[in-house]
Design an enzyme around this catalytic site. Structure first.
Site, PDB file in Angstrom:
ATOM      1  N   GLU A  34       0.844  -1.193   0.000  1.00  0.00           N
ATOM      2  CA  GLU A  34       0.000   0.000   0.000  1.00  0.00           C
ATOM      3  C   GLU A  34       0.879   1.242   0.000  1.00  0.00           C
ATOM      4  OE1 GLU A  34      -2.478   2.840  -0.252  1.00  0.00           O
ATOM      5  OE2 GLU A  34      -3.276   0.789  -0.365  1.00  0.00           O
ATOM      6  N   GLU A  36      -0.229   4.416   0.394  1.00  0.00           N
ATOM      7  CA  GLU A  36      -0.707   5.555   1.175  1.00  0.00           C
ATOM      8  C   GLU A  36      -1.284   5.106   2.511  1.00  0.00           C
ATOM      9  OE1 GLU A  36      -3.192   9.694   0.427  1.00  0.00           O
ATOM     10  OE2 GLU A  36      -3.302   8.079  -1.042  1.00  0.00           O
ATOM     11  N   ILE A  41      -8.946   4.335  -0.594  1.00  0.00           N
ATOM     12  CA  ILE A  41      -9.802   5.512  -0.744  1.00  0.00           C
ATOM     13  C   ILE A  41     -11.080   5.359   0.065  1.00  0.00           C
ATOM     14  CG2 ILE A  41     -11.208   6.832  -2.377  1.00  0.00           C
ATOM     15  CD1 ILE A  41      -8.235   7.429  -2.549  1.00  0.00           C
ATOM     16  N   CYS A  42     -11.679   4.186   0.036  1.00  0.00           N
ATOM     17  CA  CYS A  42     -12.980   3.982   0.686  1.00  0.00           C
ATOM     18  C   CYS A  42     -12.967   4.384   2.155  1.00  0.00           C
ATOM     19  CB  CYS A  42     -13.419   2.534   0.526  1.00  0.00           C
ATOM     20  SG  CYS A  42     -14.986   2.167   1.343  1.00  0.00           S
ATOM     21  N   LYS A  51     -19.922   9.308   4.875  1.00  0.00           N
ATOM     22  CA  LYS A  51     -21.108   8.968   5.668  1.00  0.00           C
ATOM     23  C   LYS A  51     -21.093   9.706   7.002  1.00  0.00           C
ATOM     24  CE  LYS A  51     -21.856   6.609   2.193  1.00  0.00           C
ATOM     25  NZ  LYS A  51     -20.745   7.257   1.471  1.00  0.00           N
ATOM     26  N   ALA A 188     -23.625   9.064  -7.562  1.00  0.00           N
ATOM     27  CA  ALA A 188     -23.672   8.955  -6.107  1.00  0.00           C
ATOM     28  C   ALA A 188     -22.761   9.977  -5.424  1.00  0.00           C
ATOM     29  CB  ALA A 188     -23.300   7.543  -5.682  1.00  0.00           C
ATOM     30  N   ILE A 189     -21.528  10.143  -5.929  1.00  0.00           N
ATOM     31  CA  ILE A 189     -20.587  11.062  -5.283  1.00  0.00           C
ATOM     32  C   ILE A 189     -21.100  12.496  -5.346  1.00  0.00           C
ATOM     33  CG2 ILE A 189     -18.266  12.051  -5.407  1.00  0.00           C
ATOM     34  CD1 ILE A 189     -17.277   9.321  -6.377  1.00  0.00           C
ATOM     35  N   ALA A 321     -17.269  -0.412  -3.403  1.00  0.00           N
ATOM     36  CA  ALA A 321     -16.403  -1.092  -2.439  1.00  0.00           C
ATOM     37  C   ALA A 321     -16.835  -2.528  -2.206  1.00  0.00           C
ATOM     38  CB  ALA A 321     -16.406  -0.329  -1.114  1.00  0.00           C
ATOM     39  N   HIS A 445     -44.172  -6.004  12.096  1.00  0.00           N
ATOM     40  CA  HIS A 445     -44.991  -4.795  12.062  1.00  0.00           C
ATOM     41  C   HIS A 445     -44.850  -4.061  13.399  1.00  0.00           C
ATOM     42  CE1 HIS A 445     -48.377  -2.145  11.205  1.00  0.00           C
ATOM     43  NE2 HIS A 445     -48.806  -2.399  12.433  1.00  0.00           N
TER      44      HIS A 445
END
Length: 466
Positions: A34, A36, A41-42, A51, A188-189, A321, A445
Site C-alpha cells: 500500500e 498511502e 480511498i474507501c 457517511k 452517487a458522489i 467497495a 410490524h
C-alpha cells in the site's frame, strides 16, 4: 523479511485487504502493498468519511423541523471544523482497524508504490518503499487491487487545485464552509456532496449532462429524487454540457450549454464528480490486456497474464467497495482451490443522500429492453405505519418481476434508510426467489420494510394498504 509469498496483493482498499485476509485464512503466505493508507480511498477518503459528514448534515437538517415532533431547540448552529474533524477521526479509526486485522492474520504490510515486471509463475512486484529504497518480491499469484482516482478534464478546466475546484478528496476536508457550490455530475458522489453541503446551508447547483439525474437508477426513482432534492433547495441543470470552468477572484464561473443556450453558473467552489480513472500505471511491461484503461478479467478475476488477478475499480464497473470485496474474496478462494458460493450475486447500488436511494438488478426499462415481460409493483412510504410514525414518509419501494417465471429481477427504493433495506432484495434475487416466495414472507410490524412486501404484492394486483 521474506521475498517469496503465495499471494501478494497490490492495494489495501476494501478489495485488497479483504483478499489478503481471505488468502491468509486459507493458509496462503500473504503480503500486501500500500502506497498511502490502509483501507484505501474507501475508508480514508470515500465511503466512510462521507457517511460521517452526511450524518452530521442529516442531524442538523432535522433541527429545522423539530416542531413536527413536538420538540424545540433555540438557535441551532454547527462548528464546521468539528464536523470535518469528526469525519477524519472516523476514517483514522477505521484505517487503524485494518492495521490490526493485518497483524492478526499475519499478513506482511509493505509500505510503498508497486509496479509489475515479468516473472514466473507470476509477475514480480517491485516496490519503491515509502521509507526509501526498493524491494522486489515474488509470489505464486498477484492480486492487483490498485483502485482508481477522480477523473479530471484539463481541456475545460475540470482539474482540482485544492482551492476553488475540488474532487471528492478536497470536498471531504476543506478549510472552511463554502456558501455556494456547483457540483458537476449527479452520480452517487456528486449527489451525496450536494446533499451534505445543502444540509448545512450552502446554495448548491448540480449539473448533469444527460436528461435526468442519477441516470443509472430507475427512471421513476430519478424523477422522485430530483423532486425531493429540489424541495430541499438544490438546483439542477439537466441535459447540460460543461464547456469551461474559470477561476475568478471570488470563486468559479462554470460555462454550460443547455438546449443550445449558453449559461454561466457562479459559486465559491466547484466539485468535479464525473467519474474515475483506473490506477493501471506500472502494468504495461507485463502485457496486461486493458479495455479503456480497465483491466480485462474472466469470471474468476484472472487476467491474461499467468498468476495475475485484478479486482475492484481497476477491473471495471460497478465501481463499488462491496463489489471489490466480493471479487477479492473470490480471487483468493480461486487461488486456494476453494469453491466460492454465490459468485453471481447481484451488486446493489446505494446513494446516502437525503433521501437515500438504493437499487439492485434490472430497472423496469432495462428489463423491457431485454425482451423480458416485466411486471412492476410500487408502494409509497406515505401509507406505511412506521414511516408515518417516524415522520419519514418520503419515497417508495418498486419491484420488478419476470412475468413469465415470477422471478424477482430488480428492486428500486428511495426514502429513509433504504440503503439498509435493499439487502433483503439482494438476498431474494441471489436465492432466486419468486413472487410466491416474497408474498409468503412474514414482515415484522410496524417496520418500513413492510413496504417491500406490499410492492411485491402490488406487482400482481394483491396490494393490501392502498
Amino acid at each position: 523479511m521474506s521475498t517469496e509469498f503465495d499471494v501478494v496483493v497490490i492495494g489495501a482498499g476494501p478489495g485488497g485487504y479483504v483478499a489478503a485476509i481471505r488468502a491468509s485464512q486459507l493458509g496462503l503466505k500473504t503480503a500486501i502493498v500500500e502506497r498511502e493508507n490502509l483501507g484505501g480511498i474507501c475508508l480514508n477518503w470515500g465511503c466512510i468519511p462521507t457517511k460521517a459528514l452526511l450524518k452530521s448534515g442529516e442531524i442538523f437538517e432535522q433541527l429545522s423541523h423539530l416542531d413536527s415532533y413536538g420538540l424545540a431547540v433555540e438557535k441551532p448552529s454547527f462548528d464546521f471544523a468539528k464536523i470535518i474533524e469528526r469525519s477524519r477521526g472516523v476514517a483514522k479509526t477505521m484505517s487503524g482497524g485494518i492495521a490490526f486485522l493485518m497483524k492478526k492474520h499475519k499478513i506482511e504490510v509493505i509500505e510503498g508504490e508497486a509496479k509489475l515486471e515479468k516473472g514466473s509463475p507470476a509477475p514480480k512486484v517491485v516496490i519503491a518503499l515509502k521509507a526509501g529504497g526498493s524491494r522486489t518480491v515474488q509470489a505464486k499469484n498477484v492480486i492487483l487491487a490498485s483502485g482508481a482516482r477522480a477523473r479530471n478534464i484539463p481541456a475545460i478546466g475540470a482539474v482540482s487545485d485544492g482551492d476553488k475546484v475540488w474532487t471528492y478528496r478536497d470536498a471531504l476536508a476543506p478549510k472552511s464552509m463554502p456558501k455556494s457550490l456547483v457540483v458537476i455530475g449527479s452520480g452517487a458522489i456528486g449527489i451525496e456532496f450536494a446533499s451534505f453541503y445543502r444540509a448545512l446551508g450552502a446554495e448548491v447547483t448540480v449539473v448533469e449532462a444527460v436528461d435526468r439525474i442519477m441516470p443509472v437508477e430507475d427512471a421513476e426513482v430519478s424523477k422522485a429524487a430530483q423532486k425531493a432534492f429540489e424541495k430541499r433547495g438544490i438546483k439542477f441543470r439537466i441535459g447540460a454540457k460543461v464547456t469551461k470552468i474559470d477561476k475568478t477572484a471570488t470563486g468559479v464561473s462554470v460555462s454550460v450549454e443547455v438546449g443550445g443556450k449558453a449559461e454561466q453558473l457562479t459559486a465559491e467552489k466547484c466539485i468535479v464528480a464525473i467519474g474515475i480513472v483506473p490506477n493501471t500505471e506500472g502494468v504495461e511491461s507485463v502485457g496486461l490486456t486493458l479495455d479503456r484503461g480497465h483491466v480485462v478479467t474472466d469470471k474468476h478475476c484472472k487476467t491474461n497474464v499467468p498468476g495475475l488477478y485484478a479486482i475492484g475499480d481497476v477491473a471495471g464497473a460497478p465501481w463499488l467497495a462491496h463489489k471489490a470485496s466480493h471479487e477479492g474474496i473470490h480471487a483468493a478462494e480461486h487461488i486456494a482451490g476453494y469453491k466460492t458460493p454465490n459468485v453471481h450475486s447481484p451488486i446493489p447500488g446505494c446513494t446516502y443522500a437525503n433521501p437515500q436511494v438504493a437499487s439492485v438488478g434490472y430497472t423496469e426499462a432495462a428489463a423491457k429492453a431485454a425482451g423480458i415481460d416485466a411486471k412492476a409493483g410500487r408502494f409509497p412510504f406515505k401509507v406505511n405505519g412506521k414511516a408515518v410514525a417516524a415522520g419519514e414518509t418520503e419515497g417508495f419501494v418498486k419491484t420488478v418481476f419476470d412475468g413469465k417465471t415470477g422471478a424477482l429481477i430488480g428492486a428500486h427504493m428511495i426514502g429513509h434508510e433504504v440503503t439498509e433495506m435493499i439487502q433483503g432484495f439482494v438476498t431474494a434475487i441471489t436465492l432466486e426467489a419468486t413472487e410466491e416466495d416474497l408474498h409468503g414472507i412474514v414482515y415484522a410490524h410496524p417496520t418500513m420494510s413492510e413496504a417491500m412486501h406490499e410492492a411485491s404484492l402490488d406487482a400482481y394486483g394483491r396490494v393490501l394498504h392502498i
